[in-house]
Each structure stands twice: as C-alpha cells, then as structure tokens.
Design an enzyme around this catalytic site. Structure first.
Site, PDB file in Angstrom:
ATOM      1  N   SER A   1      45.977  43.089  31.803  1.00 45.18           N
ATOM      2  CA  SER A   1      45.100  41.963  31.782  1.00 45.18           C
ATOM      3  C   SER A   1      45.025  41.174  32.857  1.00 45.18           C
ATOM      4  CB  SER A   1      45.556  42.187  30.250  1.00 45.18           C
ATOM      5  OG  SER A   1      44.956  42.244  29.161  1.00 45.18           O
TER       6      SER A   1
ATOM      7  N   LYS B   1      42.473  39.916  34.036  1.00 45.06           N
ATOM      8  CA  LYS B   1      41.617  38.888  33.950  1.00 45.06           C
ATOM      9  C   LYS B   1      42.021  37.056  35.374  1.00 45.06           C
ATOM     10  CE  LYS B   1      41.819  39.054  28.779  1.00 45.06           C
ATOM     11  NZ  LYS B   1      42.196  40.249  29.079  1.00 45.06           N
TER      12      LYS B   1
ATOM     13  N   TYR C   1      42.592  35.368  22.063  1.00 49.79           N
ATOM     14  CA  TYR C   1      43.081  36.540  23.460  1.00 49.79           C
ATOM     15  C   TYR C   1      41.533  37.493  23.033  1.00 49.79           C
ATOM     16  CZ  TYR C   1      44.881  39.230  26.616  1.00 49.79           C
ATOM     17  OH  TYR C   1      45.276  39.498  28.924  1.00 49.79           O
TER      18      TYR C   1
END
Length: 263
Positions: free
Chosen positions: A57, A60, A168
């Site tokens: 992640s 991101k 999230y």
C-alpha cells in the site's frame, strides 16, 4: 545508542523477520547501510542491499504524487466532482444494509466524490478485507476483489457518504483511474515518465523484469506460534486496471536515488 548492526541482526536471529535491509542518508550521502538474514526462509539466498521488496500500500503515496502533479498543472481539481471525468463516480451508491433475502440495500450518496476525498480516504469506499459489510456485499453479488486486477472490482458501492468519515479503502485505485483519464497514459507509464525516470530510479517500475524477479524477497506469513513461513503471493502483471495504484509496489533495499520499484 545501540549498535545498528546488532539490533538488525538480533531481529533476524530472534525470528522477528526473515531478513532486513536498512539505509539512512542525508543530502551529503549514505550514513548507514546494512543487510541481514535471507530473502526466503525456504532458500539460501542472503538478503542484500539490492534486494527487491513488495511495498504494497505504500504505492498509494506514489499514485498520490502523480495526481498532485496533475493538480499543479490544472489537469485535475481537488474539490470538483469527479463524475465528469470518471462516469462511474457520477452517481455513487451507498450500501445501507441488506434485505431479509440478503439483497443489498443501496441509496444515492448525499455528497459527490472528489479527488481530495479519494486522496484522504474519506470518499466512502472501503476494503472487503476489513469491512464485513463489503465482504457480505461481494458474496451476495459476485463482485470480484480488487486484487483480481479486473475493472469490475472498482464498481463497489460506498459504505458511508463522501466526507462523512475516514476508512482505508480502494480510493487510491480510483485516484489511479483519474490520473490515467487526465493524462491519457497508463498509470505505470505516467509514473515511469514523470516520477521514476526524472529521479534516476532505474531499478523501479510497476512490472518487474527478470533482474528484479531474481532479487525479490519472498512474502512470509506468521503462524499463531510466531513462526514465519514463505508463501506464494503475486498480483496480476497485466491487469485491466492499474490496481497497483493502491497496493502493488516493490522496493529495492538499495536507495541510491530514492529508489522504489513497483511491481
């Protein structure tokens, strides 16, 4: 101050991690670099400074940089509704629960989805991994998971109205879609041309080549007793959508120029 080598080697010896690479630098150059343990507990390859890691992640942040470049260039707007650029976001639906027959109950969202809300995970999206209601929705409708790389996976409803709270989510995958629509490029090409290449990040990219594959650390899973076991893990390398926007990057331990290699 404890010896850095001893701390990192101790973590490997204790079984806290299979291996570790660490580096500290400032504008003058490298202050510390060390590598300990193995890339794969099922093999003998040692961890080295140029080992390639999935960073999941942390992509991101990279995708968000791409979007903010386009905001600077006035090709994207932070607070304008994104429905005109991404038609699927023009009339978002909010999941309110389920009927007795397990049919999802949906209603129109009260606020629009904007780039700012996507970037800050306040747009209303979620991950089925952590939200049981979305997991139930996927089971009831057959919606595929984001990891599939299928465009359909982004057709999930919201679980709250945009701007209402934080959760999230797959929002950054939609940021990737906005980058592609505004730039006219696939996300991996935009990131290569506008972020990685200008920074001299030669060992970086969304799709690993043979050299990166040969140096990649294997993913491990921790059992209930604390032991680590190597597992097979991969994301689609030619997805319909740039799902790697939200969770698909790998990073080499060597950071000669802010390196980050995305798979």
């Amino acid at each position: 101050m404890p010896d850095i080598d001893a701390v990192l080697r101790g973590a490997v010896d204790a079984g806290a991690v299979p291996g570790v690479v660490a580096l500290a630098a400032d504008r003058a150059g490298t202050l510390y670099q060390g590598a300990f343990g193995r890339r794969d507990l099922g093999a003998d390859a040692p961890m080295t400074p140029d080992t390639v890691f999935w960073i999941a992640s942390m992509t991101k942040a990279i995708t968000s940089v791409a979007a903010m470049q386009l905001v600077e260039e006035q090709r994207l707007e932070l607070d304008a509704p994104l429905g005109g650029l991404l038609p699927h976001l023009s009339a978002p639906q909010v999941l309110e629960g389920f009927a007795p027959d397990n049919t999802p109950r949906l209603r129109p969202a009260r606020q629009p989805i904007t780039l700012r809300r996507l970037l800050t995970h306040t747009a209303g999206f979620t991950y089925n991994t952590w939200n049981p209601e979305m997991g139930r929705y996927m089971a009831a409708t057959g919606l595929v998971a984001p990891r599939s790389g299928k465009l359909e996976s982004l057709r999930a409803p919201l679980v709250f109205d945009p701007g209402e709270r934080w959760e999230y989510s797959i929002a950054t995958d939609w940021v990737g879609q906005a980058v592609e629509a505004a730039s006219g490029q696939r996300l991996e090409h935009y990131v290569r041309d506008r972020i990685l290449a200008p920074l001299g990040m030669q060992d970086s990219g969304f799709i690993p080549g043979p050299s990166q594959h040969a140096r990649r650390a294997r993913v491990h899973q921790r059992a209930a007793d604390g032991r680590l076991t190597p597992i097979d893990f991969a994301l689609p390398e030619n997805p319909e959508i740039s799902t790697a926007a939200g969770a698909g990057c790998s990073r080499p331990g060597r950071t000669t120029s802010a390196s980050c290699a995305c798979c």
